[in-house]
Write a protein that holds these residues in place. Structure first.
Motif, PDB file in Angstrom:
ATOM      1  N   GLU A 146     -10.091  -8.352   3.315  1.00 37.30           N
ATOM      2  CA  GLU A 146      -8.999  -8.025   2.365  1.00 37.30           C
ATOM      3  C   GLU A 146      -7.888  -7.760   3.237  1.00 37.30           C
ATOM      4  O   GLU A 146      -6.698  -8.361   2.695  1.00 37.30           O
ATOM      5  N   GLU A 147      -7.826  -7.653   4.167  1.00 32.61           N
ATOM      6  CA  GLU A 147      -6.595  -7.200   5.053  1.00 32.61           C
ATOM      7  C   GLU A 147      -6.031  -8.850   5.409  1.00 32.61           C
ATOM      8  O   GLU A 147      -4.762  -8.874   5.498  1.00 32.61           O
TER       9      GLU A 147
ATOM     10  N   SER B  60      -3.261   4.655   0.766  1.00 32.10           N
ATOM     11  CA  SER B  60      -4.534   4.241   0.581  1.00 32.10           C
ATOM     12  C   SER B  60      -4.486   3.477  -0.904  1.00 32.10           C
ATOM     13  O   SER B  60      -5.689   2.935  -1.315  1.00 32.10           O
TER      14      SER B  60
ATOM     15  N   TRP C  59       0.738  -1.215   0.019  1.00 33.03           N
ATOM     16  CA  TRP C  59      -0.079  -0.036  -0.007  1.00 33.03           C
ATOM     17  C   TRP C  59       0.990   1.343  -0.089  1.00 33.03           C
ATOM     18  O   TRP C  59       1.789   1.579   0.801  1.00 33.03           O
TER      19      TRP C  59
ATOM     20  N   TYR D   1     -10.605   2.330   2.716  1.00 29.50           N
ATOM     21  CA  TYR D   1     -10.057   1.761   1.577  1.00 29.50           C
ATOM     22  C   TYR D   1      -9.829   0.172   1.323  1.00 29.50           C
ATOM     23  O   TYR D   1      -9.373  -0.326   0.216  1.00 29.50           O
ATOM     24  N   ARG D   2      -9.883  -0.461   2.528  1.00 23.35           N
ATOM     25  CA  ARG D   2      -9.779  -1.865   2.407  1.00 23.35           C
ATOM     26  C   ARG D   2     -10.565  -2.519   3.524  1.00 23.35           C
ATOM     27  O   ARG D   2     -10.889  -1.842   4.414  1.00 23.35           O
ATOM     28  N   SER D   3     -11.329  -3.766   3.299  1.00 22.04           N
ATOM     29  CA  SER D   3     -12.051  -4.383   4.331  1.00 22.04           C
ATOM     30  C   SER D   3     -10.863  -5.186   5.407  1.00 22.04           C
ATOM     31  O   SER D   3      -9.999  -5.593   4.834  1.00 22.04           O
TER      32      SER D   3
ATOM     33  N   PRO E  53      -3.425   0.790  -3.556  1.00 24.16           N
ATOM     34  CA  PRO E  53      -2.625  -0.533  -3.776  1.00 24.16           C
ATOM     35  C   PRO E  53      -1.374  -0.456  -4.719  1.00 24.16           C
ATOM     36  O   PRO E  53      -1.365   0.181  -5.713  1.00 24.16           O
TER      37      PRO E  53
END
Length: 345
Positions: A262-263, A184, A181, A257-259, A186
């Motif tokens: 996803e993390e 924010s 990252w 910016y990510r769930s 990717p």
């Protein structure tokens, strides 16, 4: 990828001893605890800001452990607490930077071999190349190592630094922590081709991409890179593939910016848990060792907190004393105005 030639003169570093392996784990445990504590301290008002490194302990400890602090020099960003700890820098002095003292921290760069924290994105790479080029002019075999992220690799300063280092064969290791990252954004949306190490071919710089969550792989790669630079063959790029498990900084909200799913999916195996299992499987450590490591880490974090809270404010006049080697009329005028308004002199 790995385009770094293997040493052909018998200078390859020996594998770490069992004691060194246990020390590496203890360092990672100390860094993990201190990192989590620093986030809590920011929330409690002990320090105003901090850039967490959760998930990057192997990349930082493994690379920092390879530094020869009797001759080499490291140029960090604002996220290299683990490197500093592996190099033996006093953690109260290092963390005082995050307390926002006037002069940017209390550790002595000359003796610690760690340059002051660099908040300018990619700024440290230029400083490292300049220092490294100076070593070639002096006939020294010392090596500079500079840290940058995948996001910083898109800055023009990185192109200038890598190009100059390659042309002048400066002994510098560009250590890229690709944590997935750029704040924010990717990696795939801001690094063309998806790899910073692959860019080395364009500069004629050997490069290798390494599993940044494997502390032993990072240590070996960094030692190889230092040996290459020390032999007069010029710079090396290391791209450690890891993952930033938390926010970019304590003012960042990664949930925007990510769930969490996803993390979890992107983070991979935890570097501490992974190395712990390696030591257990090899019979080099037991549960009693890990308990001692955790207790020592907790005690160290508490000691650092106490040291930080004991620090008084720095004299405001220092902001004028540490700007130029020789003062200027404009600076003298600003200093006089400040003293008149603040100290009523």
């Amino acid at each position: 990828m790995d385009t770094l030639p293997l040493p052909d003169d018998g200078t390859a570093a020996a594998p770490p001893t069992p004691d060194e392996l246990r020390e590496l784990y203890s360092l990672m445990a100390a860094v993990r605890r201190l990192d989590a504590s620093a986030v809590a301290w920011q929330r409690q008002g002990v320090i105003p800001g901090y850039a967490p490194e959760l998930g990057q302990e192997a990349a930082q400890v493994g690379s920092g452990y390879a530094v020869d602090t009797s001759r080499d020099f490291v140029f960090p960003t604002y996220r290299e607490m683990g490197v500093a700890r592996a190099m033996g820098v006093d953690m109260v002095e290092y963390m005082s930077t995050h307390k926002a003292t006037w002069h940017g921290g209390l550790h002595d760069p000359k003796t610690s071999r760690l340059a002051p924290i660099q908040a300018v994105v990619a700024g440290s790479v230029l400083h490292a190349v300049g220092w490294a080029h100076g070593q070639t002019l002096d006939g020294s075999d010392a090596v500079a190592m500079t840290y940058l992220g995948d996001g910083a690799s898109s800055q023009g300063d990185v192109h200038e630094a890598m190009n100059f280092a390659a042309v002048m064969k400066a002994p510098v290791v560009f250590f890229v922590q690709n944590n997935g990252w750029a704040i924010s954004v990717p990696t795939e949306r801001q690094v063309a081709g998806g790899s910073v190490a692959a860019r080395g071919a364009g500069y004629g710089i050997p490069a290798l991409q390494v599993d940044g969550n494997d502390v032993l792989a990072v240590l070996e790669a960094t030692r190889r890179a230092f040996a290459h630079c020390r032999s007069g063959k010029g710079p090396v790029i290391i791209e450690a593939m890891t993952y930033r498990r938390g926010p970019h900084s304590t003012s960042d909200d990664p949930g925007r910016y990510r769930s969490l799913d996803e993390e979890r999916d992107g983070a991979g195996e935890d570097p501490l848990r992974r190395f712990r299992q390696q030591l257990l499987s090899a019979g080099l450590a037991d549960e009693a060792f890990f308990a001692r490591a955790e207790a020592s880490a907790a005690a160290e974090a508490e000691m650092v907190r106490e040291g930080l809270e004991a620090l008084g404010p720095r004299p405001g006049s220092e902001m004028f004393d540490l700007v130029f080697q020789e003062t200027t009329p404009a600076l003298e005028s600003q200093s006089a105005s400040w003293r008149e308004e603040s100290e009523h002199v």
